[in-house]
Design a protein around this motif. Sequence first.
Motif, PDB file in Angstrom:
ATOM      1  N   THR A 114      -8.070   2.346   5.535  1.00  0.00           N
ATOM      2  CA  THR A 114      -8.309   0.705   4.864  1.00  0.00           C
ATOM      3  C   THR A 114      -8.628  -0.250   5.232  1.00  0.00           C
ATOM      4  O   THR A 114      -8.649  -0.469   6.561  1.00  0.00           O
ATOM      5  CB  THR A 114      -6.934   0.265   4.707  1.00  0.00           C
ATOM      6  OG1 THR A 114      -5.790   1.109   4.035  1.00  0.00           O
ATOM      7  CG2 THR A 114      -6.043  -1.371   4.288  1.00  0.00           C
ATOM      8  N   LEU A 147       0.349  -0.998   0.085  1.00  0.00           N
ATOM      9  CA  LEU A 147      -0.051   0.125  -0.190  1.00  0.00           C
ATOM     10  C   LEU A 147       0.580   1.375  -0.080  1.00  0.00           C
ATOM     11  O   LEU A 147       1.771   1.673   0.690  1.00  0.00           O
ATOM     12  CB  LEU A 147      -0.523   0.016   1.304  1.00  0.00           C
ATOM     13  CG  LEU A 147      -2.314  -1.211   1.679  1.00  0.00           C
ATOM     14  CD1 LEU A 147      -2.995  -0.759   2.375  1.00  0.00           C
ATOM     15  CD2 LEU A 147      -2.499  -1.621   0.023  1.00  0.00           C
ATOM     16  N   SER A 155      -3.689   0.130  -2.776  1.00  0.00           N
ATOM     17  CA  SER A 155      -5.326   1.424  -1.526  1.00  0.00           C
ATOM     18  C   SER A 155      -6.091   0.112  -1.253  1.00  0.00           C
ATOM     19  O   SER A 155      -6.764  -0.261  -2.227  1.00  0.00           O
ATOM     20  CB  SER A 155      -5.549   2.457  -2.131  1.00  0.00           C
ATOM     21  OG  SER A 155      -5.984   2.000  -2.795  1.00  0.00           O
ATOM     22  N   LYS A 214      -3.136   5.048   3.056  1.00  0.00           N
ATOM     23  CA  LYS A 214      -3.232   3.770   3.850  1.00  0.00           C
ATOM     24  C   LYS A 214      -4.600   4.327   4.529  1.00  0.00           C
ATOM     25  O   LYS A 214      -4.312   3.368   5.578  1.00  0.00           O
ATOM     26  CB  LYS A 214      -1.850   3.753   4.879  1.00  0.00           C
ATOM     27  CG  LYS A 214      -0.827   3.372   3.974  1.00  0.00           C
ATOM     28  CD  LYS A 214       0.882   2.643   4.672  1.00  0.00           C
ATOM     29  CE  LYS A 214       2.151   2.229   3.795  1.00  0.00           C
ATOM     30  NZ  LYS A 214       2.683   2.593   4.524  1.00  0.00           N
ATOM     31  N   ASN A 263     -10.316   0.942  -0.201  1.00  0.00           N
ATOM     32  CA  ASN A 263     -11.411   1.308   0.399  1.00  0.00           C
ATOM     33  C   ASN A 263     -12.586   1.034   0.315  1.00  0.00           C
ATOM     34  O   ASN A 263     -12.838   0.605  -0.272  1.00  0.00           O
ATOM     35  CB  ASN A 263     -10.674   2.902  -0.028  1.00  0.00           C
ATOM     36  CG  ASN A 263      -9.673   3.109   0.658  1.00  0.00           C
ATOM     37  OD1 ASN A 263      -8.940   2.848  -0.038  1.00  0.00           O
ATOM     38  ND2 ASN A 263      -9.812   4.298   1.804  1.00  0.00           N
TER      39      ASN A 263
END
Length: 312
Positions: free
Chosen positions: A36, A30, A200, A33, A202
Amino acid sequence: MKKKLKYLFLGLLSFVTYVVSEAATIEKELTYKKYTLTDSYKYGKATRSFQWEKISAHLDRLDSFQSHNVRFGSLKNYKNINGLPPVAKQIAMEKYSNGARPTVKDIYGHRRNQGIPLYVVGEMDRPERYAPDGSLVSIISRELEYYKVVVENIDGEWLIPARYVKEIEAKSFSKVVVVDRKNQNITTLEKVGDVWKVRSMNPASTGLDKPPYALPTPLGVFVIQSKKLKMEYLRDGSQTEIDGYAPYASRFSGGGYIHGVPVNLPRTEMIEYSQTLGTTPRSHMCVRNATSHAKYIYEWAEINKGLVIVIE
């Protein structure tokens, strides 16, 4: 040969490798961050996840697509700028209980509005089906009025009127955003050597299927076409009244953008995060993110070089 998934988990931000036979290799490394998510997580009584095996298969298909083609383009018909396409051979009228005007789709679920007509070679009277605006294509040849192409996520070779095709300079694509409509999450991946690095992981909120103003985020493989630091949007039902803006907006299909948390007037300052992210679809086709994550994508994925893959 049966696919074998080798899964090694060494902590949330540690090095993780997923290997699927005949599929792309993915490693977690990543660079963004905040907020997350874990690989699987609870949402209410349900369990959601990042569908790594499905994502790996899509990336493998993309790698194969790139290796067999050297001339790429994207399909263009935002706001029907190149003309509402003719009615396809087989269509389905989608009707709505709220009284909205029915939507014309092909039998594969692609909308005629802002769509691109795909013709079978030698059958130019009517298009066979549609492809969404922004779709990635490889260009086989160019005739006077038509391109012969392969659409990345649609099998077969197709003829498309030249006005709907834009050639792009990219020879390969190393930065990909994957949006998952089923799990309401988003991940970014970057090709480094032979490995796709996860940058990432998310929460996100995709488009709600509630016409005439809210539409689902389309499935497919799309080229990032344009960007707006602040994408202004109109009040539902108005042709002129600005209702607010969405920050760090990257457009990939029709009016679909990846963007930050919407800001409704009279407020003007940006909003970093919303607790509704990652819950249920609630956008107008777009993909909502934490504003700093939208900014990350805005700066990371270049126009005509970055891709968006939307999965279910």
